[in-house]
Design a protein around this motif. Structure first.
Motif, short mmCIF file in Angstrom:
data_model
loop_
_atom_site.label_atom_id
_atom_site.label_comp_id
_atom_site.label_asym_id
_atom_site.label_seq_id
_atom_site.Cartn_x
_atom_site.Cartn_y
_atom_site.Cartn_z
N GLU A 76 1.59 -14.63 -4.51
CA GLU A 76 0.63 -14.09 -5.47
C GLU A 76 -0.35 -13.18 -4.73
O GLU A 76 -0.72 -13.48 -3.59
CB GLU A 76 -0.14 -15.26 -6.09
N PHE A 77 -0.74 -12.10 -5.40
CA PHE A 77 -1.69 -11.17 -4.77
C PHE A 77 -2.72 -10.72 -5.79
O PHE A 77 -2.35 -10.19 -6.84
CB PHE A 77 -0.92 -9.97 -4.20
N ASP A 78 -3.98 -10.96 -5.48
CA ASP A 78 -5.07 -10.48 -6.33
C ASP A 78 -5.65 -9.24 -5.63
O ASP A 78 -6.42 -9.36 -4.67
CB ASP A 78 -6.12 -11.59 -6.47
N ALA A 79 -5.24 -8.07 -6.13
CA ALA A 79 -5.61 -6.81 -5.46
C ALA A 79 -7.08 -6.48 -5.63
O ALA A 79 -7.62 -5.66 -4.88
CB ALA A 79 -4.75 -5.67 -6.00
N GLU A 80 -7.76 -7.11 -6.60
CA GLU A 80 -9.20 -6.87 -6.79
C GLU A 80 -10.00 -7.66 -5.76
O GLU A 80 -10.92 -7.14 -5.13
CB GLU A 80 -9.64 -7.36 -8.19
N GLN A 81 -9.62 -8.93 -5.61
CA GLN A 81 -10.39 -9.83 -4.73
C GLN A 81 -9.87 -9.86 -3.29
O GLN A 81 -10.54 -10.42 -2.42
CB GLN A 81 -10.30 -11.28 -5.27
N LEU A 83 -7.13 -11.56 -2.38
CA LEU A 83 -6.62 -12.92 -2.12
C LEU A 83 -5.11 -12.89 -2.15
O LEU A 83 -4.51 -12.42 -3.14
CB LEU A 83 -7.14 -13.90 -3.19
N THR A 85 -1.58 -15.14 -1.58
CA THR A 85 -0.92 -16.44 -1.34
C THR A 85 0.48 -16.17 -0.81
O THR A 85 1.24 -15.41 -1.42
CB THR A 85 -0.86 -17.27 -2.64
N HIS A 102 -1.68 -2.00 0.59
CA HIS A 102 -2.56 -2.14 -0.58
C HIS A 102 -4.03 -1.99 -0.22
O HIS A 102 -4.91 -2.37 -1.00
CB HIS A 102 -2.31 -3.50 -1.27
N THR A 181 -3.41 -19.61 0.86
CA THR A 181 -4.07 -18.45 0.24
C THR A 181 -5.05 -17.88 1.27
O THR A 181 -5.90 -18.60 1.79
CB THR A 181 -4.80 -18.87 -1.05
N ARG A 183 -7.84 -14.93 2.60
CA ARG A 183 -8.89 -13.99 2.17
C ARG A 183 -8.81 -12.74 3.03
O ARG A 183 -9.04 -12.80 4.24
CB ARG A 183 -10.28 -14.61 2.38
#
Ligand SMILES: Cc1cc2nc3c(=O)[nH]c(=O)nc-3n(C[C@H](O)[C@H](O)[C@H](O)COP(=O)(O)OP(=O)(O)OC[C@H]3O[C@@H](n4cnc5c(N)ncnc54)[C@H](O)[C@@H]3O)c2cc1C
Length: 443
Positions: A76-81, A83, A85, A102, A181, A183
């Motif tokens: 999983e990738f949160d491109a805003e934050q 983060l 996984t 990214h 996960t 940071r």
């Protein structure tokens, strides 16, 4: 050992990266989670990432090695934050390439790009400037861990916080890390790399302290009598967007570097290699370098490791407190002049953290001293003298690097060793997790 039902075990010869330890092991290479779970709960085991620890940390006689190499997916990738996984078998090289694509970066990565995320957590590794970015623990948000009795557990700073902390420099003892996960931080366009010549290790310490805020900061030094400490400090600053450079880094250093038949790091070879470092790096001016190349300069060092030959080498890394540093250097130089060991290279780094558990962290200057043919009598005598000197100067050893360290020296070098050991074993009361490292150090 009888084969537990549900999966195959291969008999493989595994060896530490420094070639000091080898063992014929039962290896499981699971390719799905139910095969990890299928190993009977009472079987002694150890988890293996890429196996690029200098020491034998991810294998041991009489235990099953669970090789997580296949578990290398990005989950999983949160491109805003920022983060990310990933499964624990993902390599830091792959994570770095994905993140950079990214606009993000994992700020702490060890020098070997094939080291896995699981291995980096379990050894709480440091990166290119630990004084600025700390160790790996600072950049991990959460962990999914498999315990042979309790099953899968979610760990973070709030849930199962003690076990979460124990995973860092836990050397696999708190359980098998399935995913984590991370940071990330915003990536620079490139690094603007500079080199500063230093004439001694004391001067190196001063230069490192002056550039404490640089994202890339380390030194390489000659250790020959007459040239002792001479070298370069490499430091890199974040380049602006307009200074972006492209270009691929050299291919990732392999997990195992096949040794050349003979050790090339004799006195002539060491002189030639140190001369090459001076010519290649000790020039004024700056050079813009892609981030990946700046983080993994050892991708160009395949011949360096092959040159240790089949007898291998030892890397002893000690973190010397600032107050004792000059005295330690004086004593080290005297020991080198007296015992005339062969030291291929010394690497220096600055630390500004807190010594927690068994992590290699604290405040001071770390010196990594690489020595070929550690079992040759002159080499062995020097390694023994080095350990004694380091302990006398209250230096802290790096357990994941130094194959020559014995249990007593580890206990003397790490004041809270026994407390940290008990804390780790609380999560493994049956002492199921075992490796050459845990055996040698009585962990
Ligand atoms: C050329 C080179 C350069 C290096 N540079 C640095 C550096 O700059 N900084 C630094 O700190 N270190 C450095 N190292 C050391 C290296 O980063 C660590 O030893 C790291 O742990 C290796 O990762 P690995 O995936 O190969 O782990 P392995 O060697 O496979 O295992 C290491 C430990 O992690 C445990 N482990 C692995 N995966 C898991 C998992 N999924 N769950 C639970 N436990 C697990 C193992 O049981 C073992 O105790 C370097 C090593 C080499 C060879």
């Amino acid at each position: 050992m009888s084969t537990p039902r549900g999966f195959a075990l291969a008999r493989l010869d595994l060896r530490s990266f420094d070639r000091s330890y080898a063992a014929r092991c039962h290896v499981q290479k699971p390719d799905r989670y139910r095969l990890i779970e299928a190993l009977p709960a009472d079987v002694q085991r150890i988890t293996r990432g890429a196996g690029v620890s200098y020491v034998g940390a991810s294998f041991g006689e009489d235990c099953v090695v669970q090789d997580l190499g296949v578990f290398d997916r990005l989950v999983e990738f949160d491109a805003e934050q920022g983060l990310l996984t990933v499964e624990a078998g993902a390599s830091v090289g792959d994570v770095t390439r994905f993140s950079l694509a990214h606009g993000w970066l994992l700020p702490v990565v060890p020098g070997h790009p094939r080291a896995t995320i699981g291995g980096c957590i379990a050894a709480d590794v440091h990166g290119k400037n630990p004084a600025r970015d700390g160790t790996f623990r600072r950049h991990v948000e959460a962990i999914e861990l498999f315990d042979p009795t309790a099953g899968w557990l979610a760990l973070d700073a709030d849930q199962e916080a003690e076990r979460f902390e124990a995973c860092f420099a836990g050397f696999g003892i708190p359980g098998l890390i399935g995913s984590a996960t991370l940071r990330l931080v915003r990536a620079p366009a490139a690094y603007s790399m500079r080199s500063l010549r230093v004439a001694s290790l004391v001067e190196a310490g001063e230069v490192l302290r002056t550039h404490a805020g640089a994202p890339v900061l380390y030194g390489w030094h000659d250790a020959r009598p007459g040239h002792f400490g001479r070298g370069v400090i490499r430091y890199g600053l974040e380049a602006k967007e307009a200074e972006r450079v492209s270009g691929r880094s050299a291919a990732d250093l392999p997990n195992t570097v096949a040794p050349w038949p003979l050790c090339t790091w004799n006195r002539l070879g060491i002189a030639a290699m140190n001369g090459w470092i001076q010519r290649r790096y000790a020039h004024a001016g700056q050079q813009h370098v892609p981030v990946e190349s700046a983080l993994f300069p050892l991708n160009e060092a395949r011949a360096y490791y092959a040159g240790f030959g089949s007898a291998g080498f030892v890397e002893a890394q000690w973190l010397v407190p600032h107050a004792r540093y000059s005295d330690f250097i004086e004593a080290l130089q005297a020991a080198v002049a007296r015992l005339r060991p062969r030291i291929s290279l010394i690497a220096s780094k600055l630390f500004d953290g807190v010594a927690q558990g068994l992590s290699f962290d604290g405040q001071g200057i770390a010196l990594a001293i690489q020595m070929p043919q550690p079992k040759a009598p002159r080499q062995a005598a020097f390694i023994e003298a080095l350990t004694a000197l380091a302990l006398e100067h209250q230096a802290r050893p790096n357990l994941i690097k130094d194959s020559s360290l014995d249990a007593e020296s580890a206990r003397r070098g790490i004041a809270d060793f026994e407390l940290a050991r008990e804390c780790l074993r609380r999560f493994d009361p049956g002492a199921l997790q075992r490796s050459e490292l845990t055996r040698r150090l009585g962990l």
